[in-house]
Enzyme design. Structure first.
Site, PDB file in Angstrom:
ATOM      1  N   CYS A 167       0.799  -1.232   0.000  1.00 22.89           N
ATOM      2  CA  CYS A 167       0.000   0.000   0.000  1.00 22.89           C
ATOM      3  C   CYS A 167       0.827   1.275   0.000  1.00 22.89           C
ATOM      4  CB  CYS A 167      -0.944  -0.009   1.194  1.00 22.89           C
ATOM      5  SG  CYS A 167      -1.959  -1.492   1.274  1.00 22.89           S
ATOM      6  N   HIS A 293      -3.666   7.398   6.470  1.00 28.91           N
ATOM      7  CA  HIS A 293      -3.748   6.126   5.754  1.00 28.91           C
ATOM      8  C   HIS A 293      -5.121   5.517   6.020  1.00 28.91           C
ATOM      9  CE1 HIS A 293      -2.367   2.646   3.646  1.00 28.91           C
ATOM     10  NE2 HIS A 293      -2.546   1.857   4.686  1.00 28.91           N
ATOM     11  N   GLU A 304      -2.153   4.352  13.840  1.00 27.59           N
ATOM     12  CA  GLU A 304      -1.889   5.627  13.187  1.00 27.59           C
ATOM     13  C   GLU A 304      -2.275   6.798  14.086  1.00 27.59           C
ATOM     14  OE1 GLU A 304      -2.430   7.792   8.838  1.00 27.59           O
ATOM     15  OE2 GLU A 304      -3.772   6.140   9.379  1.00 27.59           O
ATOM     16  N   LYS A 322     -10.409   7.106   2.324  1.00 26.67           N
ATOM     17  CA  LYS A 322     -10.742   5.760   1.848  1.00 26.67           C
ATOM     18  C   LYS A 322     -12.235   5.481   1.913  1.00 26.67           C
ATOM     19  CE  LYS A 322      -6.232   3.558   2.384  1.00 26.67           C
ATOM     20  NZ  LYS A 322      -5.424   4.761   2.581  1.00 26.67           N
ATOM     21  N   HIS A 327     -10.004   1.532  -0.474  1.00 24.22           N
ATOM     22  CA  HIS A 327      -8.548   1.389  -0.356  1.00 24.22           C
ATOM     23  C   HIS A 327      -8.035   0.890  -1.695  1.00 24.22           C
ATOM     24  CE1 HIS A 327      -4.605   0.745   0.902  1.00 24.22           C
ATOM     25  NE2 HIS A 327      -4.777   0.074   2.019  1.00 24.22           N
ATOM     26  N   PHE A 385       1.783  -3.331   4.271  1.00 27.42           N
ATOM     27  CA  PHE A 385       2.174  -4.619   4.841  1.00 27.42           C
ATOM     28  C   PHE A 385       3.694  -4.712   4.931  1.00 27.42           C
ATOM     29  CE2 PHE A 385      -1.710  -7.500   3.702  1.00 27.42           C
ATOM     30  CZ  PHE A 385      -2.484  -6.769   4.586  1.00 27.42           C
TER      31      PHE A 385
END
Length: 397
Positions: A167, A293, A304, A322, A327, A385
């Site tokens: 991502c 994010h 976050e 998002k 996403h 990830f």
């Protein structure tokens, strides 16, 4: 690491985005103003999961005949995005200025053309053997596919790099391009992020129990997972351009905390934020909006929030976009960078769409109502990830 004292902003001369919100900058802005999200519960191809997705309509037409060997959904999406906001013409002007060999191309993607492999496996004759027969083309079924197509489509001959770091892929393109320009490998760069919906990502995230059955709700106490979207975005980084917007700084880190879970303390994310601020020559109080994010999963939003509050306190407006686009995985970095640029140009703080109330366990200043506000410096976060972290500072130089 070089800091703001000796790092020059790189002007963003042109940019465009096609997402579930529409095609081109104007469509993205209008959707934000109308508070109209792009997520839908209509089925996607062979997917039987009960989930919402950010689908882009009108991708049934193959790419142009002279590039037909590259045809796949990802490249159809890229082709659609290129036709907006005069972007192809802007690249042509860039070629005339620098020459095709002196323009870099940096493309972020996660799945690339994997849907070609999926289709080939569905079509194979299982009664014979498992081999994949023509028209399967392995050249298209990989993560280089969007980069290879775009290199030909835009008639570029310089450095061409496909970046696939989950991502953060389409946020890393900005950092990689900035370094390449600084090193003299290219005079200007086209950066891009391309990600198309496919079974691998939909069923993959479902297997991790991260896929919501509802439109995703970042920062909401009832958030239960993400919604997958697709998008293609482009920008030109041109040091010689006279442009009102620029890449001011970037920061990267890799904490390798876990294959899929974030570091709860956000140590790697903090390194990326600090690096971006340092390169931009800014202190935390100069950031007026943070595009989070914000995946709408319990662990990611919580981690976050912790790092944002530790760096910026509780007074800097934040939101995840998002809930608007879904996403978009490998394209998320450029989707959110472009939305940030749009917000700077139009003086807009977009709300956290689908968030009915802020989770009381979170302390950041989540924007619950879209409103006008003058913006000069924006931070855009991308966390992926494997502990890959990238933060971009965008704004008016």
């Amino acid at each position: 690491m070089r800091t703001g004292a000796d790092v020059k902003p790189i002007p963003v001369s042109h940019y465009t985005l096609t997402s579930a919100l529409g095609r081109g900058r104007a469509a993205q802005l209008q959707a934000l103003l109308d508070e109209r999200g792009g997520l839908t519960d209509r089925p996607f191809r062979h997917c039987e999961l009960a989930t919402w997705t950010g689908q882009v309509d009108g991708l049934a037409v193959p790419v142009a005949a002279d590039h037909r060997a590259w045809d796949c959904r990802a490249n159809r999406l890229a082709s659609a995005a290129l036709q907006q906001d005069g972007f192809v013409e802007a690249v042509a002007a860039l070629r005339r200025r620098y020459g095709a060999r002196r323009i870099g191309l940096f493309v972020g993607t996660s799945a690339g053309g994997v849907e070609v492999s999926e289709a080939a496996y569905r079509a194979r004759d299982r009664s014979v053997d498992a081999r994949l027969e023509p028209p399967f083309d392995a050249r298209v079924a990989n993560t280089y596919t969007p980069a290879g197509y775009l290199r030909q489509r835009l008639e570029l001959e310089g450095i061409c790099i496909a970046i696939s770091t989950a991502c953060t892929s389409a946020a890393k393109v900005f950092a990689s391009a900035a370094r390449a320009i600084e090193c003299g490998w290219c005079d200007a760069a086209v950066v891009a992020g391309v990600e198309a919906l496919c079974m691998s990502t939909l069923y993959g995230f479902n297997s991790l129990q991260l896929l919501s059955r509802n439109p995703c709700r970042p920062a909401d106490p009832a958030r239960d997972g993400l919604s997958i979207g697709e998008a293609a975005g482009f920008a030109i980084l041109d040091p010689r351009a006279d442009a009102p917007l620029a890449l001011l700084g970037y920061g990267e880190s890799s904490d390798a905390h876990h294959m899929s879970a974030p570091d709860p303390a956000g140590r790697g994310a903090r390194l990326a934020i600090d690096g971006a601020l340092s390169r931009a020559g800014l202190t935390a109080d100069r950031i007026e909006y943070i595009n989070l994010h914000g995946t709408a999963t319990q662990a990611n939003d919580r981690a976050e929030d912790a790092v944002v509050v530790s760096c910026f306190g509780t007074g800097t407006p934040c939101s995840s976009t998002k809930g608007w686009t879904g996403h978009t995985l490998g394209a998320a970095g450029i989707v959110e960078a472009v939305l940030s640029l749009i917000c700077i140009e139009d003086g807009l703080l977009p709300r956290s769409l689908n968030t009915t109330q802020k989770d009381p366990a979170l302390s950041a200043d989540i924007v619950m109502r879209t409103r006008r506000a003058p913006l000069r410096h924006v931070l855009s976060n991308s966390f992926g990830f494997g502990g890959s972290n990238v933060c971009l500072v965008l704004g008016r130089p």
